[in-house]
Design a protein around this motif. Structure first.
Motif, PDB file in Angstrom:
ATOM      1  N   THR A  52     -11.862  -6.637 -12.745  1.00 57.75           N
ATOM      2  CA  THR A  52     -11.489  -5.222 -12.650  1.00 57.75           C
ATOM      3  C   THR A  52     -12.490  -4.358 -13.405  1.00 57.75           C
TER       4      THR A  52
ATOM      5  N   LEU B 206      -6.867  -3.791 -10.717  1.00 56.60           N
ATOM      6  CA  LEU B 206      -7.003  -2.594  -9.887  1.00 56.60           C
ATOM      7  C   LEU B 206      -6.363  -2.865  -8.532  1.00 56.60           C
TER       8      LEU B 206
ATOM      9  N   TYR C 159      -5.128   3.132 -10.648  1.00 58.17           N
ATOM     10  CA  TYR C 159      -5.184   3.654  -9.279  1.00 58.17           C
ATOM     11  C   TYR C 159      -4.956   5.167  -9.255  1.00 58.17           C
ATOM     12  N   THR C 160      -3.975   5.622 -10.038  1.00 61.68           N
ATOM     13  CA  THR C 160      -3.644   7.053 -10.054  1.00 61.68           C
ATOM     14  C   THR C 160      -4.802   7.877 -10.593  1.00 61.68           C
TER      15      THR C 160
ATOM     16  N   GLU D 159       0.823  -1.222   0.000  1.00 62.49           N
ATOM     17  CA  GLU D 159       0.000   0.000   0.000  1.00 62.49           C
ATOM     18  C   GLU D 159       0.852   1.264   0.000  1.00 62.49           C
TER      19      GLU D 159
ATOM     20  N   SER E 199      -9.922  -0.501  -1.031  1.00 62.58           N
ATOM     21  CA  SER E 199      -9.925   0.877  -0.532  1.00 62.58           C
ATOM     22  C   SER E 199     -10.945   1.740  -1.276  1.00 62.58           C
ATOM     23  N   PHE E 200     -11.548   1.158  -2.343  1.00 55.94           N
ATOM     24  CA  PHE E 200     -12.552   1.896  -3.113  1.00 55.94           C
ATOM     25  C   PHE E 200     -13.953   1.480  -2.652  1.00 55.94           C
TER      26      PHE E 200
ATOM     27  N   ARG F 186      -7.955  -2.637  -4.273  1.00 56.42           N
ATOM     28  CA  ARG F 186      -9.360  -2.536  -4.688  1.00 56.42           C
ATOM     29  C   ARG F 186     -10.309  -2.378  -3.502  1.00 56.42           C
TER      30      ARG F 186
ATOM     31  N   THR G  83      -7.758   8.198  -8.169  1.00 56.93           N
ATOM     32  CA  THR G  83      -7.513   8.976  -6.942  1.00 56.93           C
ATOM     33  C   THR G  83      -7.016  10.386  -7.240  1.00 56.93           C
TER      34      THR G  83
ATOM     35  N   SER H 261       2.026   6.419  -7.058  1.00 52.19           N
ATOM     36  CA  SER H 261       0.918   7.200  -7.608  1.00 52.19           C
ATOM     37  C   SER H 261       1.190   8.701  -7.472  1.00 52.19           C
TER      38      SER H 261
ATOM     39  N   ILE I  80       2.508   1.667  -3.459  1.00 52.06           N
ATOM     40  CA  ILE I  80       1.533   2.021  -4.504  1.00 52.06           C
ATOM     41  C   ILE I  80       1.179   3.495  -4.387  1.00 52.06           C
ATOM     42  N   LYS I  81       0.923   3.953  -3.170  1.00 52.26           N
ATOM     43  CA  LYS I  81       0.540   5.364  -2.975  1.00 52.26           C
ATOM     44  C   LYS I  81       1.700   6.298  -3.316  1.00 52.26           C
TER      45      LYS I  81
END
Length: 232
Positions: A185, A146, A127-128, A86, A151-152, A149, A131, A93, A89-90
């Protein structure tokens, strides 16, 4: 803050043949570089579009016995219930959002910038975009999934891209990112953005790679979403 300790070389760029009024930022897959994709886009380029193919930083990847290779974030496994990186990935992004900001400073409005990617790069592009508070032209997501996933939809609460257009492509013989990941996805994406704006294309017999037919579909999608500006 932007992972400068793992800095990557400058992106591979296919410049516009005339004044750039649109841009495509395309992210390669695990262990790859931007060069091959820059060559692919050079073959389907449009004269008003600048194609930017960044290189991922090199880092140890858990999936490959901690061997170092170009990777946007760590990958622990390829099953649906694998843990995900996580933080990585963030961070990745945010770095892509900074690239978008740079192109906006260069004079290309965000709604004329398209994100895209293959495999891990496609996952990061989805993802980018979902968000981002920058309104984008769309996303080209090839042979991917994705990430984060679960977190969505909360993660997309402030997104400017609820109406963006997405072209998602997947080979039905993909042994690495199984076809079911792609179809699941698409279903998840339909709950996050306008489902009428999602196109899912399947390629019979295609493994974890791209094919000429797919690149023609990508070209058509870019042409539709990033047409020339009439007063160019």
């Amino acid at each position: 803050m932007c992972g400068n300790n793992m800095s990557a070389p400058l992106p591979a760029i296919v410049p516009a043949a005339r004044k750039a009024t649109a841009a495509v930022i395309f992210l390669h897959g695990l262990g790859d570089t931007g060069h091959g994709w820059a060559e692919a886009f050079a073959g389907i380029r449009m004269p008003h579009v600048k194609y930017i193919c960044p290189h991922a930083p090199t880092m140890p990847v858990s999936l490959n016995m901690r061997m170092s290779m170009p990777s946007w974030f760590d990958i622990y496994g390829l099953s649906p219930d694998s843990n995900e990186d996580e933080t990585g990935i963030k961070r990745a992004s945010e770095n892509i959002k900074a690239l978008i900001d740079q192109e906006v400073k260069n004079g290309i409005p965000s709604h004329r910038i398209m994100l895209g990617g293959f495999s891990q790069g496609g996952a990061l592009s989805l993802y980018t975009a979902l968000t981002s508070q920058q309104k984008l032209a769309g996303v080209v997501a090839l042979s991917c999934w994705l990430p984060l996933r679960n977190s969505f939809p909360q993660a997309a609460a402030n997104s400017a891209n609820k109406d963006m257009h997405v072209l998602q492509c997947h080979g039905d013989a993909d042994p690495l990112v199984p076809f079911i990941f792609g179809s699941q996805t698409v279903e998840r994406m339909k709950s996050l953005i306008n489902p009428a704006n999602i196109t899912f294309k399947t390629y019979r017999g295609l493994p974890h790679s791209a094919c000429p037919e797919e690149m023609v579909d990508v070209k058509r999608f870019i042409e539709k979403q990033l047409p020339p500006i009439r007063d160019e």
